[in-house]
Design an enzyme around this catalytic site. Structure first.
Site, PDB file in Angstrom:
ATOM      1  N   GLU A  13       0.427  -1.026  -0.224  1.00 42.14           N
ATOM      2  CA  GLU A  13      -0.051   0.258   0.115  1.00 42.14           C
ATOM      3  C   GLU A  13       0.653   1.520  -0.248  1.00 42.14           C
ATOM      4  OE1 GLU A  13      -2.231  -0.467   3.207  1.00 42.14           O
ATOM      5  OE2 GLU A  13      -4.147  -1.792   2.131  1.00 42.14           O
ATOM      6  N   GLU A  20       6.921 -21.948   7.103  1.00 36.63           N
ATOM      7  CA  GLU A  20       7.569 -21.116   8.896  1.00 36.63           C
ATOM      8  C   GLU A  20       8.256 -21.740   9.840  1.00 36.63           C
ATOM      9  OE1 GLU A  20       4.207 -21.439  12.249  1.00 36.63           O
ATOM     10  OE2 GLU A  20       3.292 -21.572  10.377  1.00 36.63           O
TER      11      GLU A  20
END
Length: 301
Positions: free
Chosen positions: A83, A114
C-alpha cells in the site's frame, strides 16, 4: 514446542459457550474482544516510535523497510508494504513484504514453510539485504523459525532488527535488537491469531509505515501529497488535495496537475510559490521532496 504457555493459545473463558450462542451474540462477543485491542498497544508506543525512527534513518541512507513473517503475520506485512507505493509514491523496493512460501502463500497454506530457519535467511539473501536496511519480523507466537532465521541473518549483516510479537519473553524478543510485544491475550476462537493478534499487528504496521512516511516528507499537513493519480478516484483525490493545500479553484488545481504530469506535490509548490512549472520539481528535489521545508526556504529568500 509447548504452545499451552502462550497467551494467544489459551482458552478464552468468556467464549467457552460461543458455539451455543445466537448469531447476534457471537458477533457481539467478537466485537467486545476487539474493543480492547488498541489499548494493548499503549505500553509499547515508545518501541514503535524507536522502530519508526530507525526506518527514517534507513530511508535517508538509501536503505529499506522489510517486513517478514509467515501465515497471517506475513500477509499483513505484504499488505502494508504493497500500500505504500500508491499512497505515498514510493519505489516498490523501498518497503518490502516477505512471506514464508512466497506469493503463493498469500492465498494458500504452505505446510512447513514457517518451520524452516534457512528459508528466512535465503529470502533475505534474494533481496540483497544490507546493513542499511531495517527488518521487522512479525509473528504472534514470537517463536516462528522462519522469522528467527531471518532475524539471525539480518543481524549478522548489520541490519537493524525488530520483532513484532503477541507473546511475552519470546525467543524472537531475545534475538532482535528491539521487540514490540503486544499482548492481546486469548482469542475468541482458541489459537486463531488472525483475530485480535492480527488486528494488533495491522495497527502497529500502520503506525510504523505511516509515521516513517510522514517524517520522510510524504505528508504535507495531514495530506498525502505524494498520492499517485493512477485512476479516476485518485485523480480526483489529487485535485482535492491541491485545492486544500494551495487554496485554489478546481480548475487551477487541474491545470497545475496537468502541467506537473500528475505530480501532486510539485503542483502544490508551483501554485503556492508562483514559480514556473519546470522549476517546481527542481526546488523540491533540492529539499529531498519535503514540501513544507521547500516552501519555507523558498519564501524566506
Amino acid at each position: 514446542m509447548d504452545l499451552t504457555k502462550l497467551a494467544t493459545e489459551k482458552r478464552n473463558l468468556d467464549t467457552l459457550n460461543i458455539d451455543e450462542l445466537s448469531t447476534a451474540e457471537v458477533v457481539k462477543k467478537i466485537h467486545e474482544a476487539d474493543l480492547g485491542v488498541a489499548s494493548c498497544i499503549t505500553p509499547v508506543l515508545n518501541e514503535i516510535s524507536n522502530v519508526a525512527e530507525k526506518v527514517v534513518k534507513a530511508f535517508e541512507s538509501g536503505g529499506r523497510l522489510i517486513y517478514i513473517g509467515a501465515g497471517t503475520s506475513g500477509r499483513l506485512g505484504v499488505l502494508d508494504a504493497s500500500e505504500c507505493p500508491p499512497t505515498y509514491g514510493t519505489d516498490p523496493d523501498m518497503v518490502i513484504g516477505l512471506i514464508a512460501g512466497g506469493e503463493y502463500a498469500l492465498q494458500h497454506a504452505i505446510e512447513g514453510a514457517e518451520d524452516n530457519l534457512e528459508l528466512g535467511k535465503s529470502d533475505l539473501q534474494k533481496i540483497n539485504l544490507t546493513d542499511k536496511d531495517v527488518v521487522v519480523a512479525v509473528a504472534a507466537s514470537g517463536r516462528t523459525p522462519y522469522c528467527m532465521g531471518a532475524i539471525d541473518y539480518a543481524k549478522a549483516q548489520g541490519a537493524y532488527t525488530a520483532a513484532l510479537v503477541c507473546a511475552e519473553d519470546s525467543p524472537m524478543q531475545k534475538l532482535a535488537d528491539i521487540c514490540i510485544p503486544v499482548i492481546t491475550g486469548p482469542e475468541v476462537v482458541t489459537g486463531s491469531t488472525r483475530m485480535k493478534a492480527g488486528t494488533a499487528q495491522k495497527l502497529v504496521l500502520n503506525m510504523i509505515s505511516t509515521t516513517s512516511m510522514i517524517k520522510w516528507g510524504k505528508v504535507y499537513s495531514n495530506l498525502m501529497v505524494d498520492v499517485q493519480p493512477t485512476n479516476e478516484k485518485l485523480r480526483q483525490r489529487a485535485k482535492n488535495i491541491i485545492i486544500e493545500a494551495a487554496g485554489v479553484s478546481e480548475k487551477e488545481a487541474e491545470q497545475a496537475l496537468l502541467e506537473q504530469e500528475g505530480n501532486t506535490k510539485a503542483a502544490i509548490f508551483q501554485l503556492i510559490t508562483g514559480v514556473q512549472a519546470d522549476k517546481a520539481r527542481k526546488h523540491l528535489n533540492q529539499h529531498n521532496g519535503k514540501l513544507k521545508e521547500a516552501i519555507r526556504m523558498f519564501t524566506q529568500k
